[in-house]
Write a protein that holds these residues in place. Structure first.
Motif, PDB file in Angstrom:
ATOM      1  N   LEU A  75       0.805  -1.220   0.000  1.00  0.00           N
ATOM      2  CA  LEU A  75       0.000   0.000   0.000  1.00  0.00           C
ATOM      3  C   LEU A  75       0.838   1.270   0.000  1.00  0.00           C
ATOM      4  CD1 LEU A  75      -1.732  -2.290   1.758  1.00  0.00           C
ATOM      5  CD2 LEU A  75      -3.295  -0.373   1.985  1.00  0.00           C
ATOM      6  N   THR A 117      -1.771  -1.988  -4.663  1.00  0.00           N
ATOM      7  CA  THR A 117      -2.777  -0.928  -4.584  1.00  0.00           C
ATOM      8  C   THR A 117      -2.616   0.030  -5.754  1.00  0.00           C
ATOM      9  OG1 THR A 117      -2.580  -1.066  -2.174  1.00  0.00           O
ATOM     10  CG2 THR A 117      -3.844   0.768  -3.077  1.00  0.00           C
ATOM     11  N   PHE A 210      -9.257  -5.899   0.708  1.00  0.00           N
ATOM     12  CA  PHE A 210      -7.928  -6.513   0.756  1.00  0.00           C
ATOM     13  C   PHE A 210      -7.995  -7.920   1.344  1.00  0.00           C
ATOM     14  CE2 PHE A 210      -6.703  -2.130   0.125  1.00  0.00           C
ATOM     15  CZ  PHE A 210      -5.526  -2.200  -0.587  1.00  0.00           C
TER      16      PHE A 210
END
Length: 299
Positions: A75, A117, A210
């Protein structure tokens, strides 16, 4: 047996919330943070194992070797909507180099699963690739590199493309945070003309995406080596209507002026309408419910 996660971006808003969710779901959590980065929040300190990224591939390899993760959640990124020329290096290092070092470490240590991401801003005016800004272009560049690795090594990956995220304890200078602060303080807020529409996704729904993606990878239900999905609410609200909704929920008037600032170059006037949404996931918190939570908390 407990599953183990290695998370980058744990000092950021969504990353920290994901770590909390993983801990609640009984994962063992390791995090990889920058040497000069922000400290982990008090909720995570003492609950996760922290590794340091010093800019080198060796430091990433050491973290992956020590943590032995079942799934890596990537991320970490640098978001700049309108970059200056002195920020180009930081964007490339944060959004391309760091992630490539992470994938290299994963394949060297035989880590099988990675969740990346991305951003809806990779698709400005169409379903095809059309980056809104350099930040979005760097996210696409990394995704292309990821494609090489999944084609060349026994690594499977899912890229989750996020829209506008929001929720409690969000200190990012994003629109909803600014509007919530204006509700509390009464201070004036100058806005664009406000016709652009947003796809707002509550942070609990985002972190759940996620988890769902991780389960999909671990269960081997797909033969694809790299899958890309939108994390979209499929509900669109204009900035003007967002202000009106917050006033309706709170019973207060916001001191805002529309048209005080121009639209940005390449302003996203309507969110990317992605057809491919993560299986077994959908947004559960609509905008009214999410904003009501935040306003009741005094956020």
């Amino acid at each position: 047996m407990k599953r183990r996660a290695l998370v980058t971006g744990a000092t950021g808003y969504v990353g920290s919330k994901l770590c909390q969710r993983l801990l609640i779901d009984d994962w063992t959590v390791d995090v990889l943070t920058r040497e000069a980065g922000r400290q982990l929040g008090t909720t995570l300190a003492g609950s996760v194992t922290s590794h340091t990224y010093d800019g080198s591939t060796e430091s990433v390899l050491a973290a992956v070797t020590e943590s032995k993760p079942d799934v890596v959640f990537h991320l970490a990124s640098l978001f700049i909507a309108e970059h200056r020329r002195d920020q180009v290096t930081d964007l490339i290092v944060s959004n391309v180099l760091y992630g490539t070092q992470l994938i290299e470490a994963c394949v060297r240590q035989n880590v099988k699963y990675l969740i990346n991401t991305g951003t809806s801003w990779q698709h400005c005016r169409s379903d095809a690739y059309d980056p809104v800004c350099l930040y979005a272009a760097t996210k696409q560049a990394f995704e292309d590199i990821l494609e090489f690795y999944t084609d060349s090594f026994p690594l499977r990956a899912i890229t989750l493309k996020l829209f506008d995220t929001y929720g409690p304890e969000d200190t990012r200078p994003k629109l909803i945070s600014l509007l919530l602060n204006a509700l509390k303080t009464g201070e004036h807020l100058g806005l664009s003309p406000g016709e652009q529409k947003l796809d707002l996704v509550y942070v609990d729904d985002v972190t759940r995406s996620f988890i769902v993606a991780a389960e999909q990878l671990l269960s081997n239900v797909s033969a694809e080596k790299h899958e890309s999905y939108a994390v979209s609410s499929h509900q669109y609200i204009s900035v003007r209507n967002l202000v009106a909704l917050m006033e309706d929920i709170s019973g207060k008037r916001l001191n805002v002026t529309f048209g005080d600032r121009p639209y940005r170059d390449r302003e996203v006037m309507y969110p990317w309408k992605a057809e491919r949404v993560l299986p077994k996931w959908k947004a559960e918190v609509d905008v009214r419910a999410g904003l009501s939570r935040l306003i009741s908390l005094g956020e």
